[in-house]
Design a protein around this motif. Sequence first.
Motif, mmCIF file in Angstrom:
data_model
loop_
_atom_site.group_PDB
_atom_site.id
_atom_site.type_symbol
_atom_site.label_atom_id
_atom_site.label_comp_id
_atom_site.label_asym_id
_atom_site.label_seq_id
_atom_site.Cartn_x
_atom_site.Cartn_y
_atom_site.Cartn_z
ATOM 1 N N LYS A 16 0.836 -1.208 0.000
ATOM 2 C CA LYS A 16 0.000 0.000 0.000
ATOM 3 C C LYS A 16 0.865 1.251 0.000
ATOM 4 O O LYS A 16 0.549 2.240 -0.689
ATOM 5 N N CYS A 20 0.754 4.104 -2.872
ATOM 6 C CA CYS A 20 0.475 5.504 -2.521
ATOM 7 C C CYS A 20 1.577 6.429 -3.019
ATOM 8 O O CYS A 20 1.305 7.492 -3.588
ATOM 9 N N ARG A 59 -7.562 6.888 6.494
ATOM 10 C CA ARG A 59 -8.478 6.312 5.520
ATOM 11 C C ARG A 59 -9.793 7.083 5.531
ATOM 12 O O ARG A 59 -10.260 7.512 6.586
ATOM 13 N N GLY A 64 -12.815 3.802 2.744
ATOM 14 C CA GLY A 64 -11.681 3.082 3.300
ATOM 15 C C GLY A 64 -10.388 3.322 2.549
ATOM 16 O O GLY A 64 -9.329 2.777 2.911
ATOM 17 N N GLU A 65 -10.426 4.168 1.512
ATOM 18 C CA GLU A 65 -9.227 4.457 0.737
ATOM 19 C C GLU A 65 -8.277 5.357 1.541
ATOM 20 O O GLU A 65 -8.708 6.211 2.314
ATOM 21 N N ILE A 66 -6.984 5.153 1.328
ATOM 22 C CA ILE A 66 -5.969 5.973 1.991
ATOM 23 C C ILE A 66 -5.912 7.332 1.310
ATOM 24 O O ILE A 66 -5.719 7.418 0.093
#
Length: 203
Positions: A16, A20, A59, A64-66
């Motif tokens: 992740k 990102c 999040r 729930g996305e960063i």
Amino acid sequence: MIQYYQGLDIVELLPKLHRCCGEFLKGFPYWYAPFEDQKINPSDTMYVNDYRSLVIIHRCDNSGEINLVAAGLPLDSRYLLRDYFSADLIDQFTKAGYYPDNIWYMGYFLPNDKVQQKDLILDMYQQFKTHALSLNFQQLCYVDIVNPLKHDHTDCSPEPWGEVIPGFVDSSVRIKASWPTYQREGQICEVEHELAFYLKSWN
């Protein structure tokens, strides 16, 4: 939702973190273009190996996305110097009159939107400050590209340093590093960049 990670808990985050950074750093000033088949960035393992490091993500409550990720560790970390920089960096800081064992290094601080997320940025900055001061690191530093290439007038750095979080001074420490970089014409080339370190005391 804010989540905190240290040590082995960071292992699950590595893919992740890589995604990102690839997304948030693809524009000015880094134009970072990671290999398409790359799953993790090997340098991110330094956050796993140094028990003093800290990774914080935020999040979105709905998806729930960063939408904000930040990571840091001590400047004198053996893993930072082995996997990312070099021992020469410590010599430069020492010759410039600084104490590397007193400095906390922020590897990245990447929000989706600096304006809308200002309060969140300042809150996460405070979390890093509390953590670093508990380990007796009195100063903070980050790196930025010297004379970066702008593609158009809308280019702006994704990190909040100097904008949301002011007060940094140029340490005069310089290094060079290379990574696959997007070009104006759209192609990708390995390019060497000059990086400058900026420093401030926590406040």
